[in-house]
Design an enzyme around this catalytic site. Structure first.
Site, PDB file in Angstrom:
ATOM      1  N   LYS A  10       0.906  -1.193   0.010  1.00 49.55           N
ATOM      2  CA  LYS A  10      -0.070   0.155   0.258  1.00 49.55           C
ATOM      3  C   LYS A  10       0.884   1.198   0.074  1.00 49.55           C
ATOM      4  O   LYS A  10       2.111   1.286   0.368  1.00 49.55           O
ATOM      5  CB  LYS A  10      -0.737   0.215   1.262  1.00 49.55           C
ATOM      6  CG  LYS A  10      -1.922  -0.984   1.180  1.00 49.55           C
ATOM      7  CD  LYS A  10      -2.855  -1.047   2.245  1.00 49.55           C
ATOM      8  CE  LYS A  10      -3.974  -2.091   2.095  1.00 49.55           C
ATOM      9  NZ  LYS A  10      -5.088  -1.803   3.324  1.00 49.55           N
ATOM     10  N   TYR A  50     -12.487  -2.644  -3.959  1.00 45.95           N
ATOM     11  CA  TYR A  50     -13.054  -2.678  -2.730  1.00 45.95           C
ATOM     12  C   TYR A  50     -14.408  -2.794  -2.632  1.00 45.95           C
ATOM     13  O   TYR A  50     -15.164  -2.348  -1.652  1.00 45.95           O
ATOM     14  CB  TYR A  50     -12.234  -1.620  -1.860  1.00 45.95           C
ATOM     15  CG  TYR A  50     -10.981  -1.906  -1.238  1.00 45.95           C
ATOM     16  CD1 TYR A  50     -10.765  -2.915  -0.445  1.00 45.95           C
ATOM     17  CD2 TYR A  50      -9.948  -1.098  -1.483  1.00 45.95           C
ATOM     18  CE1 TYR A  50      -9.392  -3.198  -0.001  1.00 45.95           C
ATOM     19  CE2 TYR A  50      -8.645  -1.236  -1.130  1.00 45.95           C
ATOM     20  CZ  TYR A  50      -8.465  -2.335  -0.207  1.00 45.95           C
ATOM     21  OH  TYR A  50      -7.229  -2.637   0.175  1.00 45.95           O
ATOM     22  N   ASN A 113      -2.071   0.183   6.625  1.00 42.33           N
ATOM     23  CA  ASN A 113      -1.667  -0.905   7.257  1.00 42.33           C
ATOM     24  C   ASN A 113      -0.658  -1.716   6.270  1.00 42.33           C
ATOM     25  O   ASN A 113      -0.499  -2.934   6.425  1.00 42.33           O
ATOM     26  CB  ASN A 113      -2.910  -1.782   7.623  1.00 42.33           C
ATOM     27  CG  ASN A 113      -3.752  -2.320   6.673  1.00 42.33           C
ATOM     28  OD1 ASN A 113      -3.595  -1.788   5.404  1.00 42.33           O
ATOM     29  ND2 ASN A 113      -4.787  -3.123   7.012  1.00 42.33           N
ATOM     30  N   HIS A 116      -2.232  -5.395   1.658  1.00 44.99           N
ATOM     31  CA  HIS A 116      -3.430  -5.786   1.534  1.00 44.99           C
ATOM     32  C   HIS A 116      -3.236  -7.517   1.096  1.00 44.99           C
ATOM     33  O   HIS A 116      -2.266  -7.930   0.245  1.00 44.99           O
ATOM     34  CB  HIS A 116      -4.451  -5.362   0.686  1.00 44.99           C
ATOM     35  CG  HIS A 116      -5.465  -6.207   0.011  1.00 44.99           C
ATOM     36  ND1 HIS A 116      -6.702  -6.381   0.917  1.00 44.99           N
ATOM     37  CD2 HIS A 116      -5.895  -7.079  -1.044  1.00 44.99           C
ATOM     38  CE1 HIS A 116      -7.571  -7.114   0.226  1.00 44.99           C
ATOM     39  NE2 HIS A 116      -7.025  -7.665  -0.840  1.00 44.99           N
ATOM     40  N   GLU A 127      -9.511 -10.906  -7.243  1.00 46.81           N
ATOM     41  CA  GLU A 127      -8.766  -9.681  -7.040  1.00 46.81           C
ATOM     42  C   GLU A 127      -7.371 -10.014  -8.177  1.00 46.81           C
ATOM     43  O   GLU A 127      -7.175  -9.184  -8.699  1.00 46.81           O
ATOM     44  CB  GLU A 127      -8.095  -9.744  -5.820  1.00 46.81           C
ATOM     45  CG  GLU A 127      -9.212  -9.337  -4.940  1.00 46.81           C
ATOM     46  CD  GLU A 127      -8.662  -9.274  -3.323  1.00 46.81           C
ATOM     47  OE1 GLU A 127      -7.593  -9.634  -2.960  1.00 46.81           O
ATOM     48  OE2 GLU A 127      -9.681  -8.899  -2.278  1.00 46.81           O
TER      49      GLU A 127
HETATM   50  P1  CMP Z   1      -7.497  -4.480   3.683  1.00 48.48           P
HETATM   51  O1  CMP Z   1      -7.051  -5.663   3.760  1.00 48.48           O
HETATM   52  O2  CMP Z   1      -6.829  -3.822   2.338  1.00 48.48           O
HETATM   53  O3  CMP Z   1      -9.159  -4.634   3.233  1.00 48.48           O
HETATM   54  C1  CMP Z   1     -10.025  -3.264   3.494  1.00 48.48           C
HETATM   55  C2  CMP Z   1      -9.195  -2.282   4.397  1.00 48.48           C
HETATM   56  O4  CMP Z   1      -9.948  -1.426   4.889  1.00 48.48           O
HETATM   57  C3  CMP Z   1      -8.268  -2.879   5.416  1.00 48.48           C
HETATM   58  O5  CMP Z   1      -7.152  -3.705   4.755  1.00 48.48           O
HETATM   59  C4  CMP Z   1      -8.063  -1.707   6.321  1.00 48.48           C
HETATM   60  O6  CMP Z   1      -7.041  -0.870   5.724  1.00 48.48           O
HETATM   61  C5  CMP Z   1      -9.136  -0.856   5.937  1.00 48.48           C
HETATM   62  N1  CMP Z   1     -10.082  -0.608   7.223  1.00 48.48           N
HETATM   63  C6  CMP Z   1     -10.279   0.627   7.631  1.00 48.48           C
HETATM   64  N2  CMP Z   1     -11.036   0.452   8.936  1.00 48.48           N
HETATM   65  C7  CMP Z   1     -11.429  -0.921   8.974  1.00 48.48           C
HETATM   66  C8  CMP Z   1     -12.182  -1.749   9.827  1.00 48.48           C
HETATM   67  N3  CMP Z   1     -12.792  -1.185  10.765  1.00 48.48           N
HETATM   68  N4  CMP Z   1     -12.340  -3.153   9.578  1.00 48.48           N
HETATM   69  C9  CMP Z   1     -11.538  -3.633   8.516  1.00 48.48           C
HETATM   70  N5  CMP Z   1     -10.735  -3.010   7.684  1.00 48.48           N
HETATM   71  C10 CMP Z   1     -10.764  -1.514   7.634  1.00 48.48           C
END
Ligand code: CMP
Length: 141
Positions: A10, A50, A113, A116, A127
């Protein structure tokens, strides 16, 4: 069984210049990078990727973050690649991620974070096809 999973490094991790360190975690963890490209996602691309989160309260911030800078999208291949990748990444919230995982070591917040990874065989198939043509994937064999 040998599987493929879709991985994204990311914008936060790209900005920190830790692409190589993250790739190294995958390689040391037994996964092979069989396709990769760097992209700056458009709003449409991020929203489509998403789509399953469209109704979630964090959707707008998620799309804003994922379009804030370049990402690396890639296909990882290996034994149980989907679960293996999720183990290497650690919990979605870096504060809950086990020590030594990618998110524990490189991420700060649940939004930024670092990585993904697909969460099931069905999402991996969708995906991977979202970003790659079959002829852009180079199996290690
Ligand atoms: P990712 O695995 O990329 O999938 C969706 C993303 O939404 C997740 O990682 C997080 O970076 C983001 N996100 C933000 N808030 C939340 C939440 N409460 N629960 C899950 N994903 C979240």
């Amino acid at each position: 069984a040998t599987e493929r999973t879709l991985s994204i490094i990311k914008p936060d991790a790209v900005a920190k210049n830790v692409i190589g360190e993250i790739e190294s975690r995958f390689e040391k963890g037994g996964l092979a990078i069989v396709a990769a490209k760097m992209l700056h996602l458009s709003r449409e691309q991020a929203e489509g990727f998403y789509a399953e989160h469209k109704e979630r309260p964090f959707f707008n911030d998620l799309v804003g973050f994922m379009t804030s800078g370049p990402v690396v999208v890639q296909v990882l291949e290996g034994e149980n690649a989907i679960a293996a990748n999720r183990e290497l990444m650690g919990a979605t919230n870096p504060k809950e991620a086990a020590p030594g995982t990618i998110r524990a070591d490189f991420a700060e917040t649940i939004d930024a974070n670092a990585v993904h990874g697909s969460d099931s065989p069905e999402s991996a198939a969708r995906e991977i096809a979202y970003f790659f043509e079959e002829n852009e994937i180079c199996p290690r064999g």
